[in-house]
Enzyme design. Structure first.
Site, mmCIF file in Angstrom:
data_model
loop_
_atom_site.group_PDB
_atom_site.id
_atom_site.type_symbol
_atom_site.label_atom_id
_atom_site.label_comp_id
_atom_site.label_asym_id
_atom_site.label_seq_id
_atom_site.Cartn_x
_atom_site.Cartn_y
_atom_site.Cartn_z
ATOM 1 N N ASP A 1 -38.696 14.522 -8.709
ATOM 2 C CA ASP A 1 -37.912 15.719 -8.388
ATOM 3 C C ASP A 1 -36.993 15.462 -7.196
ATOM 4 O O ASP A 1 -37.334 14.690 -6.299
ATOM 5 C CB ASP A 1 -38.880 16.863 -8.072
ATOM 6 C CG ASP A 1 -38.207 18.223 -8.112
ATOM 7 O OD1 ASP A 1 -37.039 18.304 -8.541
ATOM 8 O OD2 ASP A 1 -38.855 19.205 -7.707
ATOM 9 N N LEU B 1 -48.423 -3.152 -18.576
ATOM 10 C CA LEU B 1 -48.238 -1.752 -18.168
ATOM 11 C C LEU B 1 -47.752 -0.904 -19.351
ATOM 12 O O LEU B 1 -46.826 -1.302 -20.056
ATOM 13 C CB LEU B 1 -47.186 -1.706 -17.044
ATOM 14 C CG LEU B 1 -46.687 -0.324 -16.620
ATOM 15 C CD1 LEU B 1 -47.763 0.437 -15.845
ATOM 16 C CD2 LEU B 1 -45.429 -0.441 -15.760
ATOM 17 N N HIS C 1 -28.956 11.893 -10.590
ATOM 18 C CA HIS C 1 -29.796 11.378 -11.684
ATOM 19 C C HIS C 1 -29.594 9.864 -11.838
ATOM 20 O O HIS C 1 -30.534 9.132 -12.132
ATOM 21 C CB HIS C 1 -29.471 12.093 -12.993
ATOM 22 C CG HIS C 1 -29.810 13.551 -12.963
ATOM 23 N ND1 HIS C 1 -30.989 14.021 -12.445
ATOM 24 C CD2 HIS C 1 -29.119 14.645 -13.365
ATOM 25 C CE1 HIS C 1 -31.020 15.346 -12.537
ATOM 26 N NE2 HIS C 1 -29.886 15.750 -13.090
HETATM 27 C C1 FPP Z 1 -35.368 16.225 -11.211
HETATM 28 O O1 FPP Z 1 -34.409 16.428 -10.187
HETATM 29 C C2 FPP Z 1 -34.964 15.204 -12.153
HETATM 30 C C3 FPP Z 1 -34.768 15.378 -13.508
HETATM 31 C C4 FPP Z 1 -34.958 16.660 -14.198
HETATM 32 C C5 FPP Z 1 -34.321 14.289 -14.358
HETATM 33 C C6 FPP Z 1 -35.024 12.994 -14.168
HETATM 34 C C7 FPP Z 1 -34.091 11.903 -14.461
HETATM 35 C C8 FPP Z 1 -34.081 10.689 -13.843
HETATM 36 C C9 FPP Z 1 -35.061 10.255 -12.829
HETATM 37 C C10 FPP Z 1 -33.017 9.702 -14.110
HETATM 38 C C11 FPP Z 1 -32.852 9.354 -15.525
HETATM 39 C C12 FPP Z 1 -33.835 8.406 -16.006
HETATM 40 C C13 FPP Z 1 -34.282 8.469 -17.262
HETATM 41 C C14 FPP Z 1 -35.228 7.428 -17.768
HETATM 42 C C15 FPP Z 1 -33.879 9.568 -18.160
HETATM 43 P P1 FPP Z 1 -33.666 17.825 -10.123
HETATM 44 O O2 FPP Z 1 -32.393 17.693 -10.872
HETATM 45 O O3 FPP Z 1 -34.579 18.903 -10.576
HETATM 46 O O4 FPP Z 1 -33.400 17.914 -8.581
HETATM 47 P P2 FPP Z 1 -33.244 19.232 -7.706
HETATM 48 O O5 FPP Z 1 -34.561 19.966 -7.792
HETATM 49 O O6 FPP Z 1 -32.960 18.704 -6.352
HETATM 50 O O7 FPP Z 1 -32.107 20.014 -8.286
#
Ligand code: FPP
Length: 243
Positions: A23, A134, A40
């Site tokens: 997150d 893994l 992201h």
């Molecule tokens: C949460 O941060 C993140 C996500 C919902 C997406 C996760 C994606 C990645 C780690 C990168 C892509 C990698 C793959 C393998 C798909 P948020 O957007 O909720 O952050 P915020 O709470 O600060 O808005």
């Protein structure tokens, strides 16, 4: 709060299964005046290093929350951007994952994703299916309640067919029908960015997990911070309801 300095990682007691809610990508980008997708993208780079470090440490199962059943509510450009990143990630990383004997699995109904993302995922699943190192589980269009409902529906169908009676149902039968069927529950669930919620992640499986929360935003989550979180977990006394 426990002090950040006081943890020493015990390499003999690495958890078998680590689950992570990644997150804070959006806030990381906002702090820099960048679009959310840049967050992201940086999150994807962080993920690469955490997968590598998991392998080096001897973690057997790493499960990451990449896209929830609720994330469809985000702007369409962000959703499609995340799915595009997934393709980039798979294309760039698959050979190295395979060379390191990593087995990729997907938790969630990924059939709703764009065709090109599905193809990239299925290539990875197929190529790594016999690997024995893994296991890297990517939760995509995943929701814990949705997962439990799928299991319940399957068991209900087996009862209706006369294969089982309601009285015969056991916890193991539910566990076996989850995406995690056959793998141990996570000993530790880590969530970054200072949010103190589970957000529908591994609801059934985390019944006895330890939770480690860190204020670090996911793109800044380094292998060193990961080790600190595992060491924090190692410092907990797990009692499973006993004394
Ligand atoms: C949460 O941060 C993140 C996500 C919902 C997406 C996760 C994606 C990645 C780690 C990168 C892509 C990698 C793959 C393998 C798909 P948020 O957007 O909720 O952050 P915020 O709470 O600060 O808005």
């Amino acid at each position: 709060m426990e002090s950040k300095q006081n943890y020493q990682l015990d390499r003999e007691r690495i958890p078998q299964h680590v689950a992570i809610v990644m997150d804070g990508n959006g806030r990381w980008a906002k702090k820099r005046g960048l679009p959310r997708l840049a967050g992201h993208n940086a999150g994807m780079e962080a993920l690469k290093e955490i997968v590598k470090r998991s392998d080096v440490l001897g973690v057997k199962y790493l499960t990451v929350y990449a896209f929830s059943t609720e994330n469809w509510k985000r702007p369409v450009e962000e959703v499609s951007g995340i799915f595009k990143l997934l393709i980039v990630y798979m294309k760039k990383e698959l050979d190295e994952l395979h060379a390191n004997n990593v087995k990729v699995k997907i938790f969630g109904d990924y059939s709703r994703l764009p065709k090109e993302s599905i193809d990239a995922l299925e290539t990875a699943l197929e190529k790594t299916k016999n690997n024995t190192g893994l296991t890297f589980n990517i939760a995509l269009n995943y929701g814990g309640r949705d997962e439990i409902m799928r299991a319940v529906r399957r068991l209900a169908a087996e009862c209706c067919d006369g294969q089982l009676t309601a009285e015969q149902l056991t916890e193991d039968m539910v566990s076996d029908r989850l995406y995690t069927g056959g793998i141990p529950d996570p000993e530790v669930v880590i969530r970054t960015s200072g949010e103190l919620r589970l957000s529908n992640f591994l609801l059934w499986q985390s019944a006895y997990s330890e939770f480690v929360f860190t204020d670090v935003l996911w793109p800044d989550f380094s292998p060193e911070e990961y080790e600190r979180c595992i060491a924090e977990f190692q410092g907990r006394k797990r009692r499973y309801g006993g004394v």
